[in-house]
Design an enzyme around this catalytic site. Structure first.
Site, PDB file in Angstrom:
ATOM      1  N   VAL B  99       0.863  -1.177   0.000  1.00  0.00           N
ATOM      2  CA  VAL B  99       0.000   0.000   0.000  1.00  0.00           C
ATOM      3  C   VAL B  99       0.904   1.233   0.000  1.00  0.00           C
ATOM      4  CG1 VAL B  99      -1.802   1.286   1.233  1.00  0.00           C
ATOM      5  CG2 VAL B  99      -1.758  -1.223   1.345  1.00  0.00           C
ATOM      6  N   CYS B 100       0.554   2.216  -0.809  1.00  0.00           N
ATOM      7  CA  CYS B 100       1.225   3.525  -0.774  1.00  0.00           C
ATOM      8  C   CYS B 100       2.727   3.336  -1.038  1.00  0.00           C
ATOM      9  CB  CYS B 100       0.949   4.173   0.580  1.00  0.00           C
ATOM     10  SG  CYS B 100       1.271   5.937   0.713  1.00  0.00           S
ATOM     11  N   SER B 101       3.581   4.000  -0.270  1.00  0.00           N
ATOM     12  CA  SER B 101       5.017   3.901  -0.528  1.00  0.00           C
ATOM     13  C   SER B 101       5.593   2.554  -0.099  1.00  0.00           C
ATOM     14  CB  SER B 101       5.775   5.051   0.157  1.00  0.00           C
ATOM     15  OG  SER B 101       5.484   5.084   1.537  1.00  0.00           O
ATOM     16  N   GLY B 102       4.744   1.661   0.407  1.00  0.00           N
ATOM     17  CA  GLY B 102       5.193   0.286   0.632  1.00  0.00           C
ATOM     18  C   GLY B 102       5.705  -0.345  -0.654  1.00  0.00           C
ATOM     19  N   THR B 119       1.704   3.349  -6.562  1.00  0.00           N
ATOM     20  CA  THR B 119       2.153   3.828  -5.262  1.00  0.00           C
ATOM     21  C   THR B 119       1.518   5.196  -5.028  1.00  0.00           C
ATOM     22  OG1 THR B 119       4.134   4.214  -3.908  1.00  0.00           O
ATOM     23  CG2 THR B 119       4.227   4.991  -6.180  1.00  0.00           C
TER      24      THR B 119
END
Lengths: 234, 234
Positions: B99-102, B119
């Protein structure tokens, strides 16, 4: 601005964490997870443990009070410590808020007598029995009381609250920061959209889930003390 | 089904908690928050502490691997223990997700070489530098890799994943249970909808937030050890 999120054993995680993501980014926000006593609090799934950093007694007068729901909420009314905390804190809050069945806890504290409020679709009747006027809207604001519908509605409520606290442009900035441009893969988020068959399935699943969660919590409870003491799983 | 959510200091809370709410209700789900070592992990705001119940070494082969983003994600690549965990676990997962910057952590682990992924809009360029093909979609599935856009997109991803794991009807039931019928109070959830002025404001706010968070974490860090030892705030 002191924001207190009231926790209790078996709270619903996203009820608390959706608003937390938004409110913790407000300018000057100091968010504290509070519970009957400071220390670990486990959610309804039994998988998530959050640290409450203060007890209800230690934060009796937050500016913003937020109460998440949980699968055992009905059994908490009106004797749980969180209900006493809400009752004592509400007179001096700037905002008193709830997500999902958290509204039942506000109701149990006598805060919603004759007040329009919303909650999870599955417990509307309980809300009425507590003296509130259940309203089928996702976010309901009446004076300083703001209630949100089920679980994920806390995100919509928190953005609405953020606009009241920090202005619309700041709330819109927060929305962009969390990229809240929802695109649910299905169109089944409300009883009307889901239809009666899915509603019945959800009600059955919710009862089954509650039973499974209760069983899982019991098995966890036996193991968790050992885990916590050792600081790692057994 | 063993679902592991990989945590690290300064993770973004909703990145983890949105999917957690959905995935923890899947039939037979066993969700474990994992980190470099078992014990408390604090989010980017400094206000939320979650207990990791296992270390990366103790859960090296989850069926579902989920990596949330966080404000310091860029500095974690490629040396953080979570990157090594992803690299070792990915070959045997059923699903590898972020999720996101993961996604940058998946990229750092070499998992996204030549793979379409998404992202947070603010770090698209970093994703490209890690060898992925950044795609402007909210949820991107390529084989067993599923990536979500910023923060709240994890909820959409988790419902998509739930449908793959437990079927569309079960996913729709989960959507109804969490009343995911989003009604954002504003229409500013993507850079396109928000416009360039708000994008600039959000980028500035994100930098300021990161700086404030860093300062707050430092002041918290000094006090938290005492708090944790005593089990209550000082």
């Amino acid at each position: 601005m002191r924001i207190a999120i009231g926790l209790y054993d078996c709270f619903t995680s996203l009820d608390a964490m959706g608003p937390f993501q938004v409110l913790s980014s407000l300018p000057g926000a100091e968010v504290t997870f509070v519970a009957a006593k400071a220390g670990p609090v486990t959610d309804e799934s039994g998988f998530l443990t959050v640290t409450a950093r203060a007890s209800f007694d230690e934060l009796p007068d937050p500016d913003v009070l937020l109460v998440p729901g949980g699968t055992i909420t009905g059994t908490l009314v009106p004797d749980h410590p969180i209900v006493g905390w809400i009752r004592r804190a509400h007179p001096t809050t700037t905002w008193t808020t709830s997500v999902c069945s958290g509204a039942l806890l506000l109701g149990g504290a006598g805060v919603l007598k004759g007040v329009d409020a919303t909650t999870h679709w599955g417990v509307f009747d309980e809300l009425a029995r507590l003296g509130a006027n259940p309203v089928h809207e996702r976010v309901v604001r009446r004076g300083k009381i703001m209630t949100a519908a089920g679980v994920s509605a806390g995100i919509d409520m928190a953005l609405t609250l953020a606009a009241e606290i920090a202005g619309v442009e700041f709330a819109r900035t927060l929305q962009l920061m969390i990229e809240y441009d929802p695109q649910p893969p299905f169109d089944a988020g409300s009883p009307e959209k889901a239809g009666p068959e899915l509603v019945n399935r959800a009600l059955t699943a919710m009862v089954q889930t509650m039973q499974q969660l209760a069983a899982r919590r019991e098995s966890f409870a036996e193991g968790v003390d050992g885990r916590t003491a050792a600081g790692r799983p057994g």
